[in-house]
Enzyme design. Structure first.
Site, PDB file in Angstrom:
ATOM      1  N   ASP A  51       0.825  -1.200   0.000  1.00 30.30           N
ATOM      2  CA  ASP A  51       0.000   0.000   0.000  1.00 30.30           C
ATOM      3  C   ASP A  51       0.860   1.252   0.000  1.00 30.30           C
ATOM      4  OD1 ASP A  51      -2.384   1.765   0.665  1.00 30.30           O
ATOM      5  OD2 ASP A  51      -3.294  -0.211   0.858  1.00 30.30           O
ATOM      6  N   SER A  94     -10.989  -0.737  -1.981  1.00 31.16           N
ATOM      7  CA  SER A  94      -9.781  -0.751  -1.154  1.00 31.16           C
ATOM      8  C   SER A  94     -10.099  -1.093   0.292  1.00 31.16           C
ATOM      9  CB  SER A  94      -9.100   0.623  -1.183  1.00 31.16           C
ATOM     10  OG  SER A  94      -8.411   0.822  -2.374  1.00 31.16           O
ATOM     11  N   HIS A 106      -3.938   6.018   3.185  1.00 25.57           N
ATOM     12  CA  HIS A 106      -4.641   4.846   2.656  1.00 25.57           C
ATOM     13  C   HIS A 106      -4.187   3.553   3.321  1.00 25.57           C
ATOM     14  CE1 HIS A 106      -5.811   1.923  -0.577  1.00 25.57           C
ATOM     15  NE2 HIS A 106      -6.823   2.755  -0.721  1.00 25.57           N
TER      16      HIS A 106
END
Length: 563
Positions: free
Chosen positions: A67, A466, A294
């Site tokens: 990520d 996601s 994220h």
């Protein structure tokens, strides 16, 4: 790249069709049970209740998260971080001899040895177009006279060229977003001054009573836009403006990329020979990087420390998160993905979460080889289907399980779409989610998902496939922890066979086309939403039926040379 708190790729559509007036949603609705709580969650508490009553003892499981980075100081993540047992932090020495110096929490494939990091990257289609522009542009070519490799490159280049021809509608959409953002910034400046703070959310702004006419107009304008977009009530003004600016910047770069070669941030920062897979010992140990938003959110969904009385409880307990930073603001590099998968396998990960994706993969063979390597070493790989609201049976996204050089589909690969709940969005589907009866395996909650955020023990909502993918990765980790004899393929089979399939009469909106009502079962192979309780029960039954026949898998495998 599939990222963002709101689906900014489809922002104009979201603004028109937003559903901000939905009822208040419990922060962890995605963990709830439809029968008990009336939300289409994954029945997580029910699963743990069974595990407690059965007195099962879990084994530690390493989950690799490929990520953007992770906040290693976060209160809910710090205790669950993987730590390389053979590496001494900060001594500048490759203590374990694996070629990566001070890889304490994992590795950053987007950095260099002097500590600098890549934050931005061009999209892959622009990189492809300019890579082969001199070879193929304005030339009369006969595909029959090309080698197979040249033909593949030519087809890929032509596809990139086609997708760089942006429509007038796309130009208009960008202009609309720019005008909206400009107005929001003007309102935001006034609101910050009158409220006496730099950050505020929907709730705080709604309670604020402006004293001036400009303040009242700014409040009304900002609130109206937040409602139209469907921004969560707890999300900050700074997040919204940052996401809009990122979207505008990315779109402008894309529009310019046909005439102007994108800036090569990789050459400037990393300096590796990108087209040589053997040149692999680049990067640094900074797994946080400049943009861990994220990755921090994804990691919390999998394994935020459970039962500590703070923040949230991740899906899986007894997990260690290994962060591999490979996701910039822009499209990922195939080389980084391939090497990160191999790193994860070689350092003991049994589950790999990949919450990203793109429409082009010029070095797909490298990634395929790594996925094959993971399959051979009994490692499960999970990947998000994407947020464009398209049918991936017709439009491919990468990485994917089709391994061309072996002419087979990887048996250790799960592709995840995003579900919702009718009480949240009026449908079982997330309007942004990609789908596909042949290409998407399962759905999992992906709307208004609450998890860890970086920058001071924060928490917040994001949405996207996601978020769906780490929820499934958490279930996979739970199964591999409590039933360590299960192989990666068996875990995949159990997760898919144990989905909750809504009643046939329960129709939903087809993602990307809100006027098109379809059966939820038509959108994926299994036609269902993952369910932790069902998966645990199926694993337990399988374990009982095969007692004595299933051997635990080794926690760590020996490193292998690159194919």
């Amino acid at each position: 790249m599939f990222r963002g708190i709101i689906s900014l790729v489809a922002l104009p559509l979201v603004i028109v069709s937003g559903h901000a007036n939905a009822q208040a949603v419990p922060k962890t609705w995605y963990q709830m049970d439809i029968a008990k709580d009336s939300f289409y969650g994954i029945s997580l508490n029910k699963a743990y209740e069974f595990l407690r009553n059965s007195h099962k003892k879990p084994q530690p499981i390493i989950v690799a998260v490929l990520d953007s980075g992770i906040d290693t100081t976060h209160e809910d993540l710090r205790p669950v971080l993987w730590r390389n047992p053979k590496e001494i932090p900060g001594n500048g020495i490759d203590d374990d001899g694996n070629g990566y110096v001070d890889d304490v929490y994992g590795w950053n494939f987007l950095g260099n040895k002097d500590g600098r990091n890549i934050k931005k990257a061009a999209d892959e289609r622009a990189r492809i177009f300019h890579r082969w522009k001199n070879q193929f542009a304005d030339k009369i070519l006969n595909p029959e006279e090309m080698t197979e490799k040249e033909r593949d490159q030519f087809v890929l280049w032509k596809k990139a060229l086609h997708e760089l021809n942006f429509s007038a509608e796309e130009q208009t959409e960008l202009m609309f977003v720019e005008v909206t953002t400009k107005a929001l910034k003007k309102h935001d400046k006034i609101l910050r001054q009158e409220m006496g703070c730099d950050e505020y959310n929907f709730e705080k702004l709604e309670k604020f009573q402006p004293l001036t006419r400009l303040g009242k107009e700014a409040k009304m304008g900002f609130l109206t836009c937040m409602k139209m977009i469907g921004l969560d009530a707890e999300e900050k003004n700074t997040v919204l403006l940052s996401q809009l600016e990122e979207y505008i910047d990315g779109k402008k770069s894309a529009f310019e990329s046909k005439e102007k070669a994108p800036r090569d941030y990789r050459a400037e920062v990393i300096g590796d020979n990108y087209y040589n897979l053997a040149d692999r010992f680049y990067g640094n140990g900074d797994v946080m990087g400049p943009n861990p938003d994220h990755g921090t959110h994804v990691s919390g969904l999998i394994a935020a420390q459970r039962n500590n009385g703070i923040g949230i409880d991740g899906v899986a307990d007894n997990v260690r998160i290994m962060m591999l930073r490979v996701v910039p603001d822009g499209d990922e590099y195939d080389k980084d993905i391939a090497l990160a998968i191999r790193y994860a396998v070689d350092n003991g990960a049994k589950v790999i979460n990949m919450s990203f994706g793109k429409s082009f993969s010029p070095e797909k063979a490298w990634v395929d080889s790594a996925i094959r390597y993971a399959e051979m070493k009994d490692v499960l790989v999970l990947h998000s289907s994407g947020n464009e609201g398209v049918n991936t049976d017709e439009k491919e996204v990468y990485p994917n399980p089709w391994l061309k050089q072996w002419n087979t589909v990887a048996g250790n690969f799960i592709t995840v779409g995003a579900s919702s709940d009718p009480k949240i969005s009026g449908s079982l589907t997330a309007e942004f989610s990609n789908y596909g009866k042949a290409s998407v395996d399962v759905f999992a909650p992906g709307v208004k998902i609450y998890s860890t955020m970086p920058g001071g023990n924060k928490y917040g909502n994001q949405q996207g496939t996601s978020m769906s993918t780490p929820i499934v990765s958490g279930i996979a980790a739970l199964l591999r922890s409590y039933y360590p004899g299960l192989s990666a393929k068996q875990v995949k089979n159990i997760i898919e066979k144990s989905v909750l399939v809504p009643e046939s009469a329960n129709l939903c909106f087809r993602p990307g086309a809100k006027a098109d009502v379809v059966p939820f079962t038509s959108l994926s192979k299994t036609g269902g939403i993952v369910n932790a309780y069902n998966a645990i029960m199926a694993a337990d039954q399988f374990n009982t039926a095969n007692a004595g026949n299933v051997q635990p898998q080794p926690a760590v495998v020996k490193r292998n040379k690159l194919d």
